[in-house]
Write an enzyme that holds these catalytic residues in place. Sequence first.
Site, PDB file in Angstrom:
ATOM      1  N   TYR A   1       0.839  -1.211   0.000  1.00 32.24           N
ATOM      2  CA  TYR A   1       0.000   0.000   0.000  1.00 32.24           C
ATOM      3  C   TYR A   1       0.877   1.266   0.000  1.00 32.24           C
ATOM      4  O   TYR A   1       0.490   2.315  -0.516  1.00 32.24           O
ATOM      5  CB  TYR A   1      -0.956  -0.040   1.190  1.00 32.24           C
TER       6      TYR A   1
ATOM      7  N   LYS B   1      -3.246   8.198   3.025  1.00 34.59           N
ATOM      8  CA  LYS B   1      -4.479   7.986   3.800  1.00 34.59           C
ATOM      9  C   LYS B   1      -4.309   8.488   5.244  1.00 34.59           C
ATOM     10  O   LYS B   1      -5.261   8.999   5.847  1.00 34.59           O
ATOM     11  CB  LYS B   1      -4.896   6.516   3.787  1.00 34.59           C
TER      12      LYS B   1
HETATM   13  P1  NAD Z   1     -12.035   3.671  -8.413  1.00 39.32           P
HETATM   14  O1  NAD Z   1     -10.855   3.456  -9.294  1.00 39.32           O
HETATM   15  O2  NAD Z   1     -13.335   3.194  -8.892  1.00 39.32           O
HETATM   16  O3  NAD Z   1     -12.168   5.220  -8.016  1.00 39.32           O
HETATM   17  C1  NAD Z   1     -11.064   6.104  -7.937  1.00 39.32           C
HETATM   18  C2  NAD Z   1     -11.521   7.378  -8.615  1.00 39.32           C
HETATM   19  O4  NAD Z   1     -10.523   8.411  -8.487  1.00 39.32           O
HETATM   20  C3  NAD Z   1     -11.758   7.182 -10.133  1.00 39.32           C
HETATM   21  O5  NAD Z   1     -13.073   7.577 -10.458  1.00 39.32           O
HETATM   22  C4  NAD Z   1     -10.751   8.112 -10.775  1.00 39.32           C
HETATM   23  O6  NAD Z   1     -11.212   8.684 -11.985  1.00 39.32           O
HETATM   24  C5  NAD Z   1     -10.617   9.176  -9.681  1.00 39.32           C
HETATM   25  N1  NAD Z   1      -9.430  10.015  -9.850  1.00 39.32           N
HETATM   26  C6  NAD Z   1      -8.124   9.643  -9.836  1.00 39.32           C
HETATM   27  N2  NAD Z   1      -7.342  10.720 -10.088  1.00 39.32           N
HETATM   28  C7  NAD Z   1      -8.178  11.793 -10.244  1.00 39.32           C
HETATM   29  C8  NAD Z   1      -7.981  13.176 -10.539  1.00 39.32           C
HETATM   30  N3  NAD Z   1      -6.759  13.692 -10.720  1.00 39.32           N
HETATM   31  N4  NAD Z   1      -9.080  13.981 -10.646  1.00 39.32           N
HETATM   32  C9  NAD Z   1     -10.324  13.478 -10.494  1.00 39.32           C
HETATM   33  N5  NAD Z   1     -10.582  12.179 -10.218  1.00 39.32           N
HETATM   34  C10 NAD Z   1      -9.509  11.346 -10.096  1.00 39.32           C
HETATM   35  O7  NAD Z   1     -11.620   2.954  -7.037  1.00 39.32           O
HETATM   36  P2  NAD Z   1     -12.319   2.980  -5.604  1.00 39.32           P
HETATM   37  O8  NAD Z   1     -11.770   1.791  -4.898  1.00 39.32           O
HETATM   38  O9  NAD Z   1     -13.779   3.148  -5.723  1.00 39.32           O
HETATM   39  O10 NAD Z   1     -11.654   4.249  -4.920  1.00 39.32           O
HETATM   40  C11 NAD Z   1     -12.411   5.292  -4.323  1.00 39.32           C
HETATM   41  C12 NAD Z   1     -11.801   5.696  -2.996  1.00 39.32           C
HETATM   42  O11 NAD Z   1     -11.975   4.634  -2.076  1.00 39.32           O
HETATM   43  C13 NAD Z   1     -10.301   5.978  -3.045  1.00 39.32           C
HETATM   44  O12 NAD Z   1     -10.010   7.050  -2.186  1.00 39.32           O
HETATM   45  C14 NAD Z   1      -9.723   4.709  -2.486  1.00 39.32           C
HETATM   46  O13 NAD Z   1      -8.430   4.889  -1.948  1.00 39.32           O
HETATM   47  C15 NAD Z   1     -10.747   4.411  -1.423  1.00 39.32           C
HETATM   48  N6  NAD Z   1     -10.728   3.050  -0.875  1.00 39.32           N
HETATM   49  C16 NAD Z   1     -10.802   1.983  -1.694  1.00 39.32           C
HETATM   50  C17 NAD Z   1     -10.774   0.710  -1.149  1.00 39.32           C
HETATM   51  C18 NAD Z   1     -10.841  -0.517  -2.041  1.00 39.32           C
HETATM   52  O14 NAD Z   1     -10.462  -1.596  -1.595  1.00 39.32           O
HETATM   53  N7  NAD Z   1     -11.321  -0.408  -3.264  1.00 39.32           N
HETATM   54  C19 NAD Z   1     -10.685   0.520   0.244  1.00 39.32           C
HETATM   55  C20 NAD Z   1     -10.628   1.653   1.053  1.00 39.32           C
HETATM   56  C21 NAD Z   1     -10.644   2.910   0.491  1.00 39.32           C
END
Ligand code: NAD
Length: 259
Positions: free
Chosen positions: A159, A166
């Site tokens: 990570y 985070k």
């Molecule tokens: P995802 O890839 O579907 O979403 C990430 C989003 O960030 C995408 O829509 C992407 O277009 C956007 N993004 C990236 N760079 C950008 C920029 N410069 N401007 C505008 N948008 C931008 O993946 P996700 O897992 O749904 O991630 C969403 C959030 O959840 C993130 O913060 C991620 O760290 C967090 N998260 C995810 C998990 C997991 O296991 N999937 C667990 C905990 C937290």
Amino acid sequence: MKLLENKIGLVFGLANDRSIAWHIARNAIEHGATCGFPYLSGEKMERRVRKTLEDGGVAAPWLYPCDVSRDDDLDSLFSAAAKHFGRLDFVVHSIAYADREYLQPGTFAETPRAAFAQALDISVYSLLAVARRAQPLMTSGGSILTLSYYGAEKAASGYNVMGVAKAALESAVRYLAVDLGPQGIRVNSLSAGPCRTLSAMAVGGIDDILTRVEAVAPLRRNIETDEVGKAAVYLLSDLSSGVTGETHHVDAGYSAIVT
Ligand code: NAD
């Protein structure tokens, strides 16, 4: 009972139907909310986001291109949102980015300065940049929600720089809560267990993490992304009116145990 009736919000971070942002939006809309969708600029992305929303039953969604690392994009988005919606009650910040080359086990010390700065800019600074512009539109108070992961609290293999981002994000939530609280704006973070999304697939060793959670988490399973959406409705709605500066775990209990 509809918990978000007459509430208007922007949901950042919808890329496809696996995105946490989609599951949050779907639950918010089911609870009566009206949502606008800023998306990472690009025609291909616009088509994908529109299709996800229309396939999910959201007719004629309001979309706006916005790369959160660009101030001009943010200014233009919030001025368009002000014209279209008039006010905002909530913002969901579901965005993160780090160069996947440095999301492999054993590469943290190799992270170049530029990759570190970019990860922190897109994944953390953007929350401040968004909150600052949302604040004048939250005329009756509001709720701002971001997404975190347990890798903020403990080192999670692979990570890496995202864990540092985070940790900074969770701290930023507390400082924003202090600044915006007097205007009735709450700022919280939802720390989600691993879900199979595009971003998660960039983290080396994600399959091992999912297997481990299933084996030892108190609920003996991984979470469904929908469960993040349901918890988000609580944090966006008046049910959580006394909660701010908080990181709320939706992780099948994994963070509660010694692993
Ligand atoms: P995802 O890839 O579907 O979403 C990430 C989003 O960030 C995408 O829509 C992407 O277009 C956007 N993004 C990236 N760079 C950008 C920029 N410069 N401007 C505008 N948008 C931008 O993946 P996700 O897992 O749904 O991630 C969403 C959030 O959840 C993130 O913060 C991620 O760290 C967090 N998260 C995810 C998990 C997991 O296991 N999937 C667990 C905990 C937290």
